[in-house]
Design a protein around this motif. Sequence first.
Motif, PDB file in Angstrom:
ATOM      1  N   UNK A  52     -56.197   3.495  36.975  1.00  0.00           N
ATOM      2  CA  UNK A  52     -57.362   3.067  37.754  1.00  0.00           C
ATOM      3  C   UNK A  52     -58.105   1.957  37.006  1.00  0.00           C
ATOM      4  N   UNK A  53     -58.624   0.992  37.747  1.00  0.00           N
ATOM      5  CA  UNK A  53     -59.314  -0.152  37.129  1.00  0.00           C
ATOM      6  C   UNK A  53     -60.544   0.319  36.360  1.00  0.00           C
ATOM      7  N   UNK A  54     -60.730  -0.242  35.165  1.00  0.00           N
ATOM      8  CA  UNK A  54     -61.943   0.023  34.398  1.00  0.00           C
ATOM      9  C   UNK A  54     -62.013   1.395  33.771  1.00  0.00           C
ATOM     10  N   UNK A  55     -60.878   2.093  33.689  1.00  0.00           N
ATOM     11  CA  UNK A  55     -60.846   3.447  33.147  1.00  0.00           C
ATOM     12  C   UNK A  55     -59.984   3.448  31.887  1.00  0.00           C
ATOM     13  N   UNK A  56     -60.454   4.140  30.811  1.00  0.00           N
ATOM     14  CA  UNK A  56     -59.627   4.262  29.613  1.00  0.00           C
ATOM     15  C   UNK A  56     -58.633   5.403  29.832  1.00  0.00           C
ATOM     16  N   UNK A  57     -57.341   5.085  29.743  1.00  0.00           N
ATOM     17  CA  UNK A  57     -56.302   6.097  29.991  1.00  0.00           C
ATOM     18  C   UNK A  57     -55.667   6.492  28.661  1.00  0.00           C
ATOM     19  N   UNK A  58     -55.645   7.777  28.376  1.00  0.00           N
ATOM     20  CA  UNK A  58     -54.970   8.315  27.184  1.00  0.00           C
ATOM     21  C   UNK A  58     -53.763   9.104  27.678  1.00  0.00           C
ATOM     22  N   UNK A  59     -52.580   8.641  27.284  1.00  0.00           N
ATOM     23  CA  UNK A  59     -51.353   9.260  27.790  1.00  0.00           C
ATOM     24  C   UNK A  59     -50.922  10.400  26.867  1.00  0.00           C
ATOM     25  N   UNK A  60     -50.668  11.566  27.445  1.00  0.00           N
ATOM     26  CA  UNK A  60     -50.179  12.721  26.676  1.00  0.00           C
ATOM     27  C   UNK A  60     -48.982  13.319  27.405  1.00  0.00           C
ATOM     28  N   UNK A  61     -48.277  14.185  26.691  1.00  0.00           N
ATOM     29  CA  UNK A  61     -47.144  14.862  27.323  1.00  0.00           C
ATOM     30  C   UNK A  61     -47.362  16.383  27.358  1.00  0.00           C
ATOM     31  N   UNK A  62     -47.602  16.981  26.194  1.00  0.00           N
ATOM     32  CA  UNK A  62     -47.627  18.451  26.105  1.00  0.00           C
ATOM     33  C   UNK A  62     -49.058  18.993  26.179  1.00  0.00           C
ATOM     34  N   UNK A  63     -49.151  20.315  26.324  1.00  0.00           N
ATOM     35  CA  UNK A  63     -50.462  20.976  26.340  1.00  0.00           C
ATOM     36  C   UNK A  63     -51.187  20.779  25.013  1.00  0.00           C
ATOM     37  N   UNK A  64     -50.458  20.826  23.893  1.00  0.00           N
ATOM     38  CA  UNK A  64     -51.119  20.661  22.583  1.00  0.00           C
ATOM     39  C   UNK A  64     -51.671  19.244  22.443  1.00  0.00           C
TER      40      UNK A  64
END
Length: 225
Positions: free
Chosen positions: A67-79
């Motif tokens: 989404x525009x103007x949003x900081x995205x932190x990519x993760x995979x697992x629950x931890x």
Amino acid sequence: LARGALPRDLDGRHVVVSAGGTREALDPVRFLGNRSSGLQGYALARTAAARGARVTLVAANVALPDPAGVRVVVVESALQLREAVLSAADRADAVVMAAAVADFRPAGYRPSKIKKRDGASAPSIELVQNPDVLAELGARPHAGQVIVGFAAETDDVLANGRAKLARKGCDLLVVNQVGADLAFGRPDNAAVVLGADGSSVEVPRGPKEALADVVWDLVAARLDG
Ligand code: CTP
Ligand code: CA
């Protein structure tokens, strides 16, 4: 209501949204996962940004554009999701846990691909429980911070939702009414939003943006009140 007509009532606020579904690795090529598309979490991130918030979106295995103007932190697992959410939550006015977090992960990760062998029996998978991120957020002191959880219930929706809200210590719990047609991957959703103050707001079936706006209405009221 056109987006332009909405209030900028989250101006100056920092909100954290988790979205998607975690994957728990078995070996380098396999994982245990779930059917969450991330659509509801992304709708929450978009609408919060439109209302003026600074948004951190913790995204687990989502095939959607940022989404525009949003900081995205990519993760995979629950931890990994736990680390990302807890660290962003330290400076947040609200945390919305829309992600489907795996309750269990394989007890051991196999660094090489699990092979089948003729005549050998099928392997069994031992699981261990993942930490409950929402319950951790709810259990730590969070005066002035609004914690929102999601739950999909098939039966006794309200009773199960009330019990879950109390158990998790959150301020709001969005209970999806899932039935014959699951909410997963669909552009629309119906829900009841339960409040720790005993309130409940029914949201009729509609776009996930509409549910997102109701959630932000309730969050903004709690931040201002
Ligand atoms: N959740 C979480 N960490 C987990 C599991 C769930 O933070 N390890 C969050 C989800 O993001 C969601 C809420 O808790 O906001 C409710 O998830 P749900 O699966 O409905 O609740 P559970 O406590 O896992 O109960 P159940 O046995 O019904 O799955
Ligand atoms: Ca669960």
